[in-house]
Design a protein around this motif. Structure first.
Motif, mmCIF file in Angstrom:
data_model
loop_
_atom_site.group_PDB
_atom_site.id
_atom_site.type_symbol
_atom_site.label_atom_id
_atom_site.label_comp_id
_atom_site.label_asym_id
_atom_site.label_seq_id
_atom_site.Cartn_x
_atom_site.Cartn_y
_atom_site.Cartn_z
ATOM 1 N N GLY A 9 0.807 -1.213 0.000
ATOM 2 C CA GLY A 9 0.000 0.000 0.000
ATOM 3 C C GLY A 9 0.836 1.256 0.000
ATOM 4 N N ASN A 10 2.059 1.192 -0.541
ATOM 5 C CA ASN A 10 2.944 2.344 -0.557
ATOM 6 C C ASN A 10 2.489 3.388 -1.568
ATOM 7 N N ASP A 18 14.891 0.882 -6.881
ATOM 8 C CA ASP A 18 14.134 1.244 -5.683
ATOM 9 C C ASP A 18 13.793 -0.001 -4.874
ATOM 10 N N ASN A 19 13.402 0.235 -3.639
ATOM 11 C CA ASN A 19 13.057 -0.881 -2.750
ATOM 12 C C ASN A 19 11.888 -0.459 -1.880
ATOM 13 N N ALA A 20 10.729 -1.032 -2.147
ATOM 14 C CA ALA A 20 9.542 -0.737 -1.346
ATOM 15 C C ALA A 20 9.532 -1.614 -0.098
ATOM 16 N N GLY A 21 8.911 -1.121 0.957
ATOM 17 C CA GLY A 21 8.888 -1.902 2.187
ATOM 18 C C GLY A 21 7.892 -1.376 3.201
ATOM 19 N N TYR A 22 7.881 -2.058 4.329
ATOM 20 C CA TYR A 22 6.922 -1.770 5.389
ATOM 21 C C TYR A 22 7.638 -1.958 6.723
ATOM 22 N N PHE A 41 12.684 2.989 -0.250
ATOM 23 C CA PHE A 41 13.871 3.691 -0.729
ATOM 24 C C PHE A 41 13.768 3.929 -2.228
ATOM 25 N N ASP A 42 14.049 5.162 -2.645
ATOM 26 C CA ASP A 42 14.333 5.472 -4.042
ATOM 27 C C ASP A 42 15.846 5.606 -4.164
ATOM 28 N N LYS A 43 16.450 4.811 -5.051
ATOM 29 C CA LYS A 43 17.915 4.780 -5.127
ATOM 30 C C LYS A 43 18.361 4.759 -6.581
ATOM 31 N N TYR A 44 19.325 5.599 -6.894
ATOM 32 C CA TYR A 44 19.975 5.493 -8.199
ATOM 33 C C TYR A 44 21.429 5.922 -8.073
ATOM 34 N N ASN A 45 22.246 5.412 -8.959
ATOM 35 C CA ASN A 45 23.635 5.860 -9.039
ATOM 36 C C ASN A 45 24.107 5.721 -10.480
ATOM 37 N N TYR A 46 25.037 6.587 -10.848
ATOM 38 C CA TYR A 46 25.664 6.487 -12.161
ATOM 39 C C TYR A 46 27.127 6.885 -12.026
ATOM 40 N N ALA A 47 27.940 6.346 -12.918
ATOM 41 C CA ALA A 47 29.378 6.561 -12.817
ATOM 42 C C ALA A 47 30.034 6.354 -14.170
ATOM 43 N N SER A 48 31.150 7.000 -14.356
ATOM 44 C CA SER A 48 32.021 6.745 -15.506
ATOM 45 C C SER A 48 33.414 6.471 -14.967
ATOM 46 N N ARG A 49 34.150 5.634 -15.645
ATOM 47 C CA ARG A 49 35.465 5.234 -15.173
ATOM 48 C C ARG A 49 36.363 4.962 -16.375
ATOM 49 N N ALA A 50 37.635 5.182 -16.182
ATOM 50 C CA ALA A 50 38.606 4.946 -17.253
ATOM 51 C C ALA A 50 39.937 4.582 -16.621
ATOM 52 N N THR A 103 11.835 7.052 2.473
ATOM 53 C CA THR A 103 10.531 7.479 2.971
ATOM 54 C C THR A 103 10.130 6.586 4.129
ATOM 55 N N ALA A 104 9.795 7.203 5.264
ATOM 56 C CA ALA A 104 9.315 6.460 6.426
ATOM 57 C C ALA A 104 8.081 7.188 6.953
ATOM 58 N N ASP A 105 6.913 6.835 6.428
ATOM 59 C CA ASP A 105 5.656 7.449 6.836
ATOM 60 C C ASP A 105 4.950 6.496 7.790
ATOM 61 N N ILE A 106 4.977 6.858 9.084
ATOM 62 C CA ILE A 106 4.597 5.920 10.145
ATOM 63 C C ILE A 106 3.454 6.492 10.977
ATOM 64 N N LEU A 107 2.502 5.643 11.299
ATOM 65 C CA LEU A 107 1.408 6.003 12.199
ATOM 66 C C LEU A 107 1.753 5.531 13.607
ATOM 67 N N TYR A 108 1.750 6.472 14.573
ATOM 68 C CA TYR A 108 2.125 6.168 15.955
ATOM 69 C C TYR A 108 0.906 6.248 16.878
ATOM 70 N N GLU A 109 0.844 5.270 17.804
ATOM 71 C CA GLU A 109 -0.092 5.303 18.924
ATOM 72 C C GLU A 109 0.715 5.672 20.164
ATOM 73 N N ASN A 110 0.423 6.807 20.760
ATOM 74 C CA ASN A 110 1.188 7.304 21.913
ATOM 75 C C ASN A 110 0.311 7.224 23.153
ATOM 76 N N ALA A 111 0.701 6.318 24.075
ATOM 77 C CA ALA A 111 -0.065 6.138 25.307
ATOM 78 C C ALA A 111 0.881 6.136 26.493
ATOM 79 N N ALA A 112 0.382 6.587 27.650
ATOM 80 C CA ALA A 112 1.181 6.626 28.876
ATOM 81 C C ALA A 112 0.335 6.149 30.048
ATOM 82 N N ILE A 113 1.008 5.408 30.977
ATOM 83 C CA ILE A 113 0.325 4.930 32.173
ATOM 84 C C ILE A 113 1.144 5.309 33.398
ATOM 85 N N ASP A 114 0.481 5.334 34.537
ATOM 86 C CA ASP A 114 1.144 5.578 35.814
ATOM 87 C C ASP A 114 1.747 4.265 36.302
#
Length: 821
Positions: free
Chosen positions: A250-251, A283-287, A313-322, A348-359
């Motif tokens: 569902g990315n 690229d590398n999609a993930g969860y 992750f969106d990833k690319y690289n290019y290079a020339s060598r001699a 990209t890290a789009d995360i849904l957080y549940e924030n709870a606290a107890i005594d």
């Protein structure tokens, strides 16, 4: 006067004629299997009558030799090279002035080498030498269209986790070399920029000699790239395209996969020139699923923040060598190389957080909120490298090599965290922006001298390296934070490293025993300067690094080997930088400017057995690590963990590595390897000034298997699997990691054109492959995160070769910049 001039002219003419009447023998020596030249092979000429030695020579980098000023007579020639079968050329008859060209002599690997598996019928898949194992990259079809990391993860001593972290015998620190040139930068960045199609062999040097840099607790990985095999023009071209995985997390966007590489080599007379280029978008999609809690004992509050969402992750690289090599004559060889490249990564890290606290006292709930964290981290790097080498061979058969390497890299990027209300994501609760620039400049100078002494070779040298990095880090937050808080996340950090080193080692052979022993001395100085600290953080070290390797021929089919090496795992600038970065909503990344390097003792003992249809090897090894560098967690705030680098007291590892190369039939070949070891880390950790004890031990194992079936003259199918078991860390455990692959290959035009269909990360909905859970805990926190990556990915690759590419081309490898990426 005229009489004197006439006498002098006659004398010079006679002398010139006498010199011209001396005979000359020349030729080259190479490896019979791989075709690459054998440098420092011993060529000796003997009289036919009494077998007395007349003269000798060592081959140069191109495998060439010249025997000059030979009187007329009958001779025979002997060619020796460590680990290869001796070759003789008899009945050599030389007349006055003869210039005999013996051409190329191919040496066959001896029984000391593990070379039995032969998928193509022309190249050995595995060779075992006195200090290393060499693996042919082309046998791993699943790596086609990928990079060097895709080749490495098939080797028995290598394992790779879900984050792309590489380990050699369980050690994440190791030195990478490209064609013998050391790279002290991050292995993942270096290897991800090198196409798998450009690699000929990979050498695993597990107990390196004193000649090599002592960097890396896991030893050395040497990448040998391809070059032209014969005079004329050779060309290799490859194209790759892929589809998104069959599973959808569902990315926001579908990953893109395509690329290609081209290598052209021209070899003629004294010149050997190679140029190449590549582009890869992968690229590398993930969860991600996570659960964290922290405890604040002073306020009696426990905070929970479970989370889930996209991590891609969106990833690319290019290079020339001699590269270019000019062989002026048999005594002088020049070579130069240049590399220009760019790498980009956006996570990209789009995360849904549940924030709870107890005594903690009553157990009653204090609060419960939900928010959405939109996180984008980008990293970019522009790399410029150049090298120049010169080798001179003297008349006494000794050689002097001078080399220089220069690098400049511009590294920059940013992290943007946006905490949004949920479900109304249009409302921004907080936005944090961390841009940075981190340029690097460095160079290395090296001088090596080798001379025959007795029946062996003495090598000595001096090396100097210098690198500087000047990082600037900024911090912006909305709503605005306090000035003190902002100043904590802003500033400059510069680091300078200098290393002077001298070494000497001797290698030789006595009857059935081959040996190499040496000693290296290094003086290293490190200075870290911080914008908010008037005092520099300095570290000066002087250390000795001994080494020794033995290889003994028990019989024609059995060999035993032993090795010892002292190593160092140096700190990089990322680990030293104390200015925090808000990498995630829940994480701060921070280094330590006083972090110590690790010192490692490596020892191994092994056997190699060669059979008619294959070979096997087994090696028992032990590592003791002083000051192992660890990345650990502590609580920064109720919902934020501080991830810092620190030293543990000690760690050790004892294990067994084994591998088999078999060809039971002409249509089936099998290569399998495994590694099992017990890792133990113990002692005190200092986490931001607080001491905590650690004592964690566990057995760890990894398995890499590769099998190939020939389905006729032009069809083949291959399957491979990599498995890494759960393993202990300083504060917890990383779970097991499984990656199966398969491929189908068809060749055309007598093998010059090939088509490959790859099925990567096979899972079939079983939820077993490409998953890794990382768990840590302490007195006041617990965190566990499950990283889920793409499975069932299909790629199509096309490759074309005009003539054959093999051997090594002297392309420069990054020395400094990549490891900060």
């Amino acid at each position: 006067m005229n009489c004197r001039l006439l006498t002098l002219f006659i004398f010079l003419t006679v002398a010139q004629v006498a010199v011209a009447q001396k005979a000359v023998i020349s030729g080259t020596v190479n490896d019979e299997k791989g075709g690459h030249p054998l440098e420092y092979a011993s060529v000796a000429l003997f009289r036919q009558g009494d077998s007395s030695l007349v003269t000798g020579a060592l081959t140069n980098a191109q495998g060439g030799y010249v025997l000059e000023k030979l009187p007329p007579g009958n001779y025979y020639l002997r060619v020796l090279y460590m680990g290869y079968q001796t070759r003789y050329v008899g009945s050599i008859s030389l007349a006055a002035g003869t210039k005999l060209q013996l051409g190329n002599m191919a040496l066959r690997p001896g029984s000391a080498m593990l070379n039995a598996v032969n998928v193509t019928g022309t190249q050995a898949e595995v060779l075992n030498k006195i200090d290393r194992q060499s693996y042919r990259a082309g046998q791993f079809e699943s790596a086609r269209g990928g990079n060097a990391m895709d080749v490495l993860k098939n080797l028995p001593s290598v394992s790779m986790d879900g984050e792309g972290g590489i380990s050699v015998r369980g050690s994440s620190g190791f030195l990478v070399m490209i064609n013998g040139k050391p790279v002290i930068t991050d292995a993942r960045t270096v290897l991800s920029q090198l196409p798998a199609n450009a690699i000929e062999n990979i050498e695993m040097i597990t107990a390196p000699s004193a000649k090599y840099d002592p960097d890396g607790k896991g030893g050395i990985i040497n990448i040998i790239t391809k070059k032209g095999a014969a005079d004329g023009l050779t060309l290799s071209a490859n194209l790759m395209a892929g589809l998104p995985s069959t599973g959808d997390h569902g990315n926001k966007e579908k990953p893109k996969r395509f690329g290609g590489d081209l290598t052209v080599n021209w070899k003629k007379n004294k010149w050997d020139v190679s140029i190449g280029g590549n582009y890869t978008r992968n690229d590398n999609a993930g969860y991600r699923e996570g659960d964290v809690f922290t405890k604040n004992f002073s306020t009696k509050v426990q905070t929970f923040f479970p989370s889930h969402g996209e991590r891609s992750f969106d990833k690319y690289n290019y290079a020339s060598r001699a590269s270019a090599t000019f062989t002026a004559d048999s005594s002088n060889v020049f070579s130069a190389g240049v590399f220009i490249g760019k790498r980009f990564q956006a996570r990209t890290a789009d995360i849904l957080y549940e924030n709870a606290a107890i005594d903690l006292t009553t157990g009653g709930q204090i609060r419960h909120t939900t928010y959405y964290n939109e996180n984008l981290q980008t990293k970019q790097g522009n790399f410029y490298l150049g090298n120049l080498d010169y080798t001179h061979t003297f008349r006494n058969k000794s050689s002097l090599t001078a080399s220089a390497l220069w690098e400049s890299a511009r590294l920059y990027g940013n992290t943007r965290n946006r905490n949004l209300a949920w479900p109304n994501t249009a409302q921004v609760l907080q936005e944090v922006y961390n841009p940075y620039e981190n340029p690097i400049n460095g160079y290395r100078l090296r001088l090596d001298y080798a001379v025959p002494v007795g029946k062996g070779k003495l090598e000595s040298g001096y090396q100097f390296r210098h690198d500087t990095q000047d990082g600037r880090f900024d911090y912006f937050v909305t709503p605005e934070a306090s000035q003190a808080d902002a100043d904590r996340f802003r500033g400059a950090a510069s680091a300078r490293n200098q290393v002077h080193a001298v070494y000497s080692q001797y290698s030789g052979k006595y009857q059935k025993l081959e040996y190499v022993a040496g000693l290296r001395y290094e003086n290293a100085a490190r200075t870290v300067r911080l914008s908010y600290d008037p005092l520099p953080h300095k570290l000066n070290l002087s250390n000795l690094f001994p080494s020794a390797n033995l290889l003994y021929g028990i019989s024609q089919s059995w060999k035993a080997k032993a090795g010892y090496s002292k190593r160092i795992q140096r700190t990089n600038n990322y680990e030293l930088n104390p200015i925090p970065e808000r990498e995630h909503s829940e994480t701060l990344e921070q280094g330590d400017p006083d972090l110590l390097p690790s010192f490692i003792d490596l020892a191994e003992l092994g056997v190699v057995h060669t059979m008619k249809k294959g070979s096997v090897f087994a090696t028992v090894y032990y590592q003791y690590i002083k000051n192992p560098i660890q990345r650990v967690n502590s609580v920064y705030a109720d919902t934020i963990l501080n991830r810092v680098f620190t030293n543990a007291e000690a760690a050790s590892s004892m294990g067994l590595e084994a591998g088999a190369s078999l060809e039971p039939t002409k249509w089936w070949s099998l290569y399998a390897g495994g590694n099992i070891y017990k890792y133990n880390i113990k002692g005190d950790l200092s986490i931001l000034g607080e001491k905590t004890a650690v004592d964690n031990a566990r057995w760890v194992y990894s398995i890499n298997a590769n099998t190939n079936f020939k389905l006729g003259a032009n069809w083949s199918i291959q399957g491979n699997v990599s498995y890494l078991s759960a393993r202990p860390t300083a504060q917890g455990e990383d779970s097991r990691f499984l990656v199966p692959n398969a491929s189908l290959k068809k060749t055309f035009l007598d093998g010059r054109l090939s088509a490959l269909l790859q099925w990567q990360n096979i899972d079939l909905g079983m939820r077993q492959a490409q998953r890794q859970r990382i768990t840590t805990s302490g007195r006041d926190f617990f965190t566990t995160t499950n990283y889920i990556y793409e499975t069932d990915v299909f790629l199509i690759s096309l490759g074309y070769n005009l003539n054959r590419l093999t051997g090594k081309s002297k392309l420069p490898g990054s020395e400094f910049g990549d490891k900060e990426f």
